[in-house]
Design an enzyme around this catalytic site. Structure first.
Site, PDB file in Angstrom:
ATOM      1  N   ASP A   1      42.369  38.210  12.691  1.00 49.04           N
ATOM      2  CA  ASP A   1      43.062  38.145  11.410  1.00 49.04           C
ATOM      3  C   ASP A   1      43.162  39.521  10.775  1.00 49.04           C
ATOM      4  OD1 ASP A   1      43.861  35.619  10.947  1.00 49.04           O
ATOM      5  OD2 ASP A   1      42.162  35.030   9.687  1.00 49.04           O
TER       6      ASP A   1
ATOM      7  N   LYS B   1      47.919  38.289   9.145  1.00 51.72           N
ATOM      8  CA  LYS B   1      48.934  37.950   8.158  1.00 51.72           C
ATOM      9  C   LYS B   1      48.745  38.890   6.978  1.00 51.72           C
ATOM     10  CE  LYS B   1      48.319  33.083   9.146  1.00 51.72           C
ATOM     11  NZ  LYS B   1      46.991  32.548   9.004  1.00 51.72           N
TER      12      LYS B   1
END
Ligand code: SAH
Length: 429
Positions: free
Chosen positions: A195, A217
């Site tokens: 991540d 993200k």
């Protein structure tokens, strides 16, 4: 003395332990774990020794040992702690050509047990040979265990085996806040699916042939949709790889860990969750804010700042509110709470990039936070803390602050400096 290292297969073999205290228990347990049938001899067995008999592979005989107890046994432990008895046991073993371990007098024994670390399927046995340096033996064992636990040793299997997925909480970004288990799993991983907010520095430490898939993200850019991440995890595990899904904070705190777990399970892939240090608690702490504090707050509500909230309920709930994903919506959070009647003097702190080198805190009463945010422009990742504890932020007290005209002081003034009317909005970084 030159000792000869040896591993014994004791499965189903009869061994004897003479003694009824802690050393006898330890010897029995380790030989039971190795599959031996253990006969324990003691006229006065301690309670833990008596307990051992619940195990089918242990027989406790409550009497003095006799030399014929050593007939047909493969190994003896003389562990009474009484030198004369242990000497006699050792002599009887010697005459029968059976090796004898003496846990309480290793230098006099014909066999010595090492200190052991297990790194499945490998066993690391550490021994000084003659039993003269037990402390050094222990220190080296512990050092090897630590290196294994922290992932310092490259332990990746080189041949494909059974694949699995570990959903690993990586903490708020500082690699030092990874758990020992996370470290170990990273050291064993074939694939790391990372991540944006995970501790990215560890990615550079992975072996060159570890596949790193960056599904990071950012707030306005979602490169890999969740559905695709799920499929990726399953596909790599099915191909026999060990997959670490490295996430920011804790996998189950606004982290979609539950969805990934369910997807892997439904696909029949072995999956485990490794908790992490959540930013909801650790990021306020990085700025000096305890999320609960005696006399100020005894409950915490953690929520997403992304979604619309029941402002009236939040304004009433009391304690500390912690908003994740709230940097962009900070004005809306402040408006919502004020419109619902929350005291404008309620302290608010916005902590950006907690635990990272460029951490920055913006702290002010609720009534002023929008104004301040307009000049400071807090950006993700940031945690927004609302409640009396926010006034404990280091920045609230240390920095010179922005004089404001409003006379209202924070609702709770935990330290005396807060009572100065000018100390109403402080920033750092
Ligand atoms: N599962 C994560 C939260 C994921 S939601 C956890 O338990 O921490 C992502 C949000 O976490 C960000 O928008 C931000 O609010 C917060 N966050 C994560 N890391 C952060 C950091 N180092 N500093 C400030 N906020 C952080």
């Amino acid at each position: 003395m030159t000792a000869y290292p040896l591993m014994l297969d004791l499965t189903g073999r009869r061994v004897v332990v003479v003694g009824g205290g802690p050393a006898a228990v330890a010897a029995t347990l380790s030989m039971v774990a190795a599959g031996a049938h253990v006969v324990v001899l003691s006229p006065f067995p301690s309670e833990p020794v008596a307990e051992l008999e619940k195990d089918d592979s242990v027989t406790v005989l409550q009497r003095q040992w006799r030399s014929d107890d050593l007939a047909d046994v493969w190994l003896v432990h003389a562990a009474t702690g009484d030198g004369c008895i242990d000497d006699a046991v050792a002599a009887a073993a010697e005459s029968r050509r059976i090796f004898c371990v003496r846990p309480l007098h290793a230098t006099a024994a014909t066999a010595r047990t090492p200190d052991v670390v297990r790194a499945d399927p490998v066993v690391v046995a550490v021994s000084d040979g003659a039993g003269e340096h037990p402390r050094r033996q222990r220190i080296i064992r512990d050092a090897v265990a630590l290196a294994l636990d922290t992932g310092e040793l490259p332990l990746r299997r080189k041949r494909p085996g059974k694949g699995m997925v570990s959903l690993v909480g990586g903490g708020p970004g500082d690699p030092e806040l990874l758990t020992v288990r996370a470290r170990r799993l990273l050291a064993q991983a074939d694939v790391v699916v990372a991540d944006r907010l995970c501790p990215r520095a560890v990615l550079n430490e992975l072996e060159p042939d570890v596949l790193v898939v960056d599904v990071g993200k950012s707030p306005d850019c979602h490169p890999v949709p969740q559905e695709q991440i799920n499929r990726l995890l399953v596909a790599h595990a099915r191909a026999g790889r060990r997959v670490v899904r490295l996430k920011g904070g804790d996998p189950y705190v606004l982290g979609r860990g539950g969805e990934e777990l369910a997807f892997c399970r439904a696909a029949g892939v072995e999956v485990e969750v490794v908790p992490g240090v959540t930013s909801a608690f650790a990021v306020p702490a990085a700025a000096g804010i305890p999320v609960t504090h005696r006399g100020l707050s005894r409950q915490v509500t953690v929520l997403s700042g992304h979604e619309d909230a029941d402002w009236a309920a939040l304004a009433r709930i009391g304690g500390t509110l912690v908003f994740l994903m709230g940097a962009a919506t900070l004005p809306a959070i402040a408006s919502g709470l004020l419109a619902a009647g929350m005291d404008p003097a309620t302290p608010v702190a916005v902590v950006e990039r907690g635990w990272l080198p460029d951490q920055r805190t913006t702290a002010a009463p609720l009534g002023r936070i929008r104004h301040l945010a307009a000049s400071r422009l807090p950006r993700a990742p940031a945690v927004v803390v609302v409640g009396a504890v926010a006034a404990l932020a280091d920045e609230w007290l240390v920095s010179p602050g922005l004089p404001v005209r409003s006379a209202s002081a924070p609702a709770v003034a935990p330290r005396s400096s807060l009572q100065e009317p000018e100390v109403l909005a402080h920033v750092s970084g």
